[in-house]
Design a protein around this motif. Structure first.
Motif, PDB file in Angstrom:
ATOM      1  N   PHE B  41       0.860  -1.186   0.000  1.00 44.86           N
ATOM      2  CA  PHE B  41       0.000   0.000   0.000  1.00 44.86           C
ATOM      3  C   PHE B  41       0.899   1.240   0.000  1.00 44.86           C
ATOM      4  O   PHE B  41       1.989   1.209   0.572  1.00 44.86           O
ATOM      5  N   ASP B  42       0.426   2.329  -0.616  1.00 40.26           N
ATOM      6  CA  ASP B  42       1.231   3.546  -0.544  1.00 40.26           C
ATOM      7  C   ASP B  42       1.219   4.055   0.903  1.00 40.26           C
ATOM      8  O   ASP B  42       0.365   3.682   1.702  1.00 40.26           O
ATOM      9  N   ASP B  44       0.490   6.791   2.392  1.00 45.21           N
ATOM     10  CA  ASP B  44      -0.718   7.467   2.885  1.00 45.21           C
ATOM     11  C   ASP B  44      -1.784   6.443   3.266  1.00 45.21           C
ATOM     12  O   ASP B  44      -2.454   6.576   4.292  1.00 45.21           O
ATOM     13  N   ALA B 136      -5.337   0.245  -1.959  1.00 42.72           N
ATOM     14  CA  ALA B 136      -3.876   0.373  -1.838  1.00 42.72           C
ATOM     15  C   ALA B 136      -3.347   1.756  -2.218  1.00 42.72           C
ATOM     16  O   ALA B 136      -2.281   2.154  -1.777  1.00 42.72           O
ATOM     17  N   LEU B 137      -4.098   2.474  -3.043  1.00 40.22           N
ATOM     18  CA  LEU B 137      -3.630   3.796  -3.442  1.00 40.22           C
ATOM     19  C   LEU B 137      -4.637   4.845  -3.010  1.00 40.22           C
ATOM     20  O   LEU B 137      -5.835   4.683  -3.215  1.00 40.22           O
ATOM     21  N   THR B 138      -4.142   5.910  -2.398  1.00 41.38           N
ATOM     22  CA  THR B 138      -5.002   7.000  -1.963  1.00 41.38           C
ATOM     23  C   THR B 138      -4.868   8.155  -2.939  1.00 41.38           C
ATOM     24  O   THR B 138      -3.771   8.660  -3.160  1.00 41.38           O
ATOM     25  N   ALA B 139      -5.960   8.546  -3.506  1.00 43.37           N
ATOM     26  CA  ALA B 139      -5.947   9.721  -4.374  1.00 43.37           C
ATOM     27  C   ALA B 139      -6.569  10.868  -3.606  1.00 43.37           C
ATOM     28  O   ALA B 139      -7.634  10.736  -3.039  1.00 43.37           O
ATOM     29  N   GLY B 140      -5.889  11.974  -3.537  1.00 45.26           N
ATOM     30  CA  GLY B 140      -6.423  13.125  -2.809  1.00 45.26           C
ATOM     31  C   GLY B 140      -7.191  14.028  -3.752  1.00 45.26           C
ATOM     32  O   GLY B 140      -7.047  13.950  -4.963  1.00 45.26           O
TER      33      GLY B 140
END
Lengths: 262, 142
Positions: B41-42, B44, B136-140
């Motif tokens: 996971f990234d 964040d 797994a990826l957080t997009a803001g």
């Protein structure tokens, strides 16, 4: 890091008048009062360089004031130990001396528990890589991406990240860069309106008022502006790990106070 | 703890059973963060999941019946982790009232949040459950 912080040609020129002083400082006998004056001239002359280097280390959970002090100690050591007769440039001697002092400071003061030096160094490398990759990728990196960049194994990255949990947060005395504080100002005002979506906001409001302004802003950026921790870190000028710590502490504080009414 | 997930890309289920006590929460959130890191996971998303699990478990511990067991099941799937946390309660109640600050915080930290209330057979007490899905990826939003 030393390569990227070397002063540019124009900056070098600002220090040109100091070059001749090194020889004079080396030649004057220790008892000569003039020697002390030359030494002070050298130190104050190079101070902008030391401050510049200290700023490069800011935003990692230590106050800028402390960092400048540490960098100044490094500068004084460099001035005292530099031997102009060896023909080397003062910068190529002073910059590693000062950054070495700063690194040592992080290693020795930034940790709340005994963490082996290898892990501390690993953790610093991971943090540097994280900052670089975040800018390149436009999001927080994955552990595998850090592993690729540093050419280490994934399990080493995970180990280094876990070591970071022992990193002491010195949020109380941490100073924000002036720029960061300016950028923050804009967000504080909007916070109140965005609370409208929260039904128990009347219980929340007085608690928010008790938070330090910076922590309140970080909370607002994460939960009302919905920025990621990495984006907040960039705006506020501290590391993502520090943002994470501030958010965890703030949430724990709010949770504890809010839930007593249940 | 059984069936811990292995290396990157591997899926699997990890279950953690503890006394429903605040003392256990640091262990549980560390397990969550470790699983997320190993699932690549990234950073964040790892931090968000850690906080979400902390929050979830704190809520459940607060409403738990005396001597209850807190059960947390982490299912590592492709590019996401599902968390099912549950505990026995003496009185049926919504652990996560809609519109509450806690509900809002969890919605920001996780990609999906569901609270379930399962009444007991005797009519008294029952079980409450919070389900989280974290990608797994957080997009803001910017």
């Amino acid at each position: 890091m030393s390569a990227s912080v070397s002063p540019t040609g124009t900056e070098q020129a600002n220090y040109a008048h100091l070059a001749a002083l090194h020889r004079r400082y080396a030649e004057l006998p220790a008892t000569d009062p003039e020697r002390q004056r030359v030494r002070e001239q050298l130190i104050s002359g190079y101070l902008p360089m030391a401050e510049h280097l200290a700023r490069r280390f800011a935003g990692r959970g230590e106050s800028l004031e402390d960092l400048i002090q540490v960098a100044t100690i490094g500068l004084i050591n460099a001035v005292d130990r530099f031997e102009p007769d060896r023909g080397a440039n003062f910068f190529s001697f002073a910059i590693p001396t000062i950054t070495g002092e700063l690194r040592r400071y992080f290693r020795d003061h930034g940790w709340s528990t005994k963490v082996p030096r290898r892990l501390k160094d690993l953790h610093l490398e991971i943090r540097n890589s994280q900052t670089q990759l975040s800018q390149q990728l436009g999001r927080a990196p994955r552990p595998s991406e850090i592993a690729d960049q540093l050419e280490i194994s994934m399990s080493e990255v995970i180990e280094g990240l876990q070591a970071g949990e022992a990193y002491r947060s010195s949020s109380l005395d941490e100073m924000l860069g002036e720029q960061a504080t300016m950028a923050l100002g804009e967000f504080v005002g909007d916070f109140d309106d965005e609370l409208a979506i929260i039904e128990d906001r009347e219980a929340l409001r007085p608690l928010l008022a008790q938070l330090p302004p910076r922590d309140r802003t970080i909370l607002a950026l994460r939960f009302f502006r919905q920025l990621t921790q990495t984006q907040i870190a960039e705006q506020v000028g501290i590391s993502q790990m520090h943002v994470s710590r501030v958010l965890s502490q703030t949430l724990a504080f709010l949770r504890e106070r809010m839930d007593t009414d249940d | 703890m059984v069936g811990a997930a292995g290396g990157v890309g591997q899926t699997g289920v990890t279950e953690v059973y503890t006394a429903a006590s605040a003392v256990a929460i640091p262990t549980i959130r560390t397990v969550a963060a470790d699983l997320a890191a190993r699932a690549d996971f990234d950073l964040d998303s790892i931090a968000d999941l850690r906080m979400a699990v902390d929050d979830t478990c704190t809520r459940l511990v607060r409403v738990a019946a005396r001597d209850a067991t807190l059960s947390c099941c982490f299912a590592v799937r492709f590019e996401r982790i599902e968390v099912i946390a549950e505990v026995d309660v003496k009185e049926i109640m919504d652990p996560l009232p809609r519109g509450s600050f806690s509900w809002w915080v969890l919605r920001c930290l996780a990609d999906e949040v569901t609270a379930l209330v399962l009444p007991g057979k005797t009519g008294q007490g029952g079980r409450v459950c919070i389900i989280l899905v974290k990608r797994a990826l957080t997009a803001g939003l910017l």
